[in-house]
Design a protein around this motif. Sequence first.
Motif, PDB file in Angstrom:
ATOM      1  N   ILE A  84       0.858  -1.185   0.000  1.00 39.24           N
ATOM      2  CA  ILE A  84       0.000   0.000   0.000  1.00 39.24           C
ATOM      3  C   ILE A  84       0.896   1.238   0.000  1.00 39.24           C
ATOM      4  CG2 ILE A  84      -1.768   1.306   1.243  1.00 39.24           C
ATOM      5  CD1 ILE A  84      -2.541  -1.441   2.546  1.00 39.24           C
ATOM      6  N   TYR A  85       0.718   2.061  -1.014  1.00 40.68           N
ATOM      7  CA  TYR A  85       1.439   3.331  -1.088  1.00 40.68           C
ATOM      8  C   TYR A  85       0.615   4.373  -0.347  1.00 40.68           C
ATOM      9  CZ  TYR A  85       3.389   7.609  -3.098  1.00 40.68           C
ATOM     10  OH  TYR A  85       3.949   8.842  -3.270  1.00 40.68           O
ATOM     11  N   VAL A  86       1.271   5.124   0.532  1.00 40.63           N
ATOM     12  CA  VAL A  86       0.601   6.143   1.346  1.00 40.63           C
ATOM     13  C   VAL A  86       1.312   7.475   1.117  1.00 40.63           C
ATOM     14  CG1 VAL A  86      -0.072   6.831   3.686  1.00 40.63           C
ATOM     15  CG2 VAL A  86       0.144   4.392   3.116  1.00 40.63           C
ATOM     16  N   GLU A  87       0.519   8.515   0.926  1.00 37.03           N
ATOM     17  CA  GLU A  87       1.105   9.853   0.858  1.00 37.03           C
ATOM     18  C   GLU A  87       0.181  10.816   1.570  1.00 37.03           C
ATOM     19  OE1 GLU A  87       1.442  11.599  -3.067  1.00 37.03           O
ATOM     20  OE2 GLU A  87      -0.249  10.425  -3.763  1.00 37.03           O
ATOM     21  N   TYR A  88       0.796  11.825   2.175  1.00 35.61           N
ATOM     22  CA  TYR A  88      -0.033  12.852   2.795  1.00 35.61           C
ATOM     23  C   TYR A  88       0.716  14.161   2.923  1.00 35.61           C
ATOM     24  CZ  TYR A  88       2.104  11.183   7.248  1.00 35.61           C
ATOM     25  OH  TYR A  88       2.953  10.781   8.245  1.00 35.61           O
ATOM     26  N   GLN A  89      -0.090  15.207   2.886  1.00 35.12           N
ATOM     27  CA  GLN A  89       0.380  16.539   3.164  1.00 35.12           C
ATOM     28  C   GLN A  89      -0.338  17.008   4.426  1.00 35.12           C
ATOM     29  OE1 GLN A  89      -0.533  15.702  -0.211  1.00 35.12           O
ATOM     30  NE2 GLN A  89       1.636  15.226  -0.327  1.00 35.12           N
ATOM     31  N   GLY A  90       0.193  18.030   5.048  1.00 35.46           N
ATOM     32  CA  GLY A  90      -0.449  18.531   6.246  1.00 35.46           C
ATOM     33  C   GLY A  90       0.305  19.691   6.828  1.00 35.46           C
ATOM     34  N   ARG A  91      -0.067  20.049   8.042  1.00 33.22           N
ATOM     35  CA  ARG A  91       0.538  21.169   8.751  1.00 33.22           C
ATOM     36  C   ARG A  91       0.977  20.718  10.137  1.00 33.22           C
ATOM     37  NH1 ARG A  91       0.819  22.692   4.329  1.00 33.22           N
ATOM     38  NH2 ARG A  91      -0.157  24.509   3.385  1.00 33.22           N
ATOM     39  N   ALA A  92       2.130  21.242  10.565  1.00 33.78           N
ATOM     40  CA  ALA A  92       2.678  20.923  11.877  1.00 33.78           C
ATOM     41  C   ALA A  92       2.957  22.197  12.649  1.00 33.78           C
ATOM     42  CB  ALA A  92       3.969  20.124  11.735  1.00 33.78           C
ATOM     43  N   ASP A  93       2.516  22.244  13.895  1.00 32.57           N
ATOM     44  CA  ASP A  93       2.895  23.300  14.820  1.00 32.57           C
ATOM     45  C   ASP A  93       4.244  22.859  15.387  1.00 32.57           C
ATOM     46  OD1 ASP A  93       3.392  24.588  17.342  1.00 32.57           O
ATOM     47  OD2 ASP A  93       1.298  25.213  17.381  1.00 32.57           O
TER      48      ASP A  93
END
Length: 145
Positions: A84-93
């Motif tokens: 399973i290929y997983v990708e994600y974008q997001g924000r980090a404090d």
Amino acid sequence: MEPVATLKFMATLTAQLGDQIVVGEGPRGSRVVIDVPSVTLVGDNIQASLATQDAADWLTLSEDGKLGALDVRMTLKTDDGAFIYVEYQGRADMASGVIATAPTFQTSHEKYLWLNRIQAVAAGQLDDSGKLVYKFYEVVVTVED
């Protein structure tokens, strides 16, 4: 009719962060590449770990260093052999280590095709040892009258 979104718990992802390469300032901000040497994803319908050493975060930091924009990719292998290929974008404090992301999945394994159809969101936090724990949720959209 109006679409309504609810969240359904999917799994817990635990990742250990490793070495960092500071690329430095560029046209999009300060880039840091963070190796991720181990990952597990555990839920009622999935048990997986890192398939190969391909997991990393191509993190971009804001000018003041307080906000991180994540760009994470990895390949997982389930306990029954599916990839399973997983990708994600997001924000980090960056001060608190609190992170919000939007993972997507790709697989051709029949048992896990359901992953191709969902949008997930995740909430996590990084601790002082470099261990990151996320709760993954499936976004379930329904239409109400």
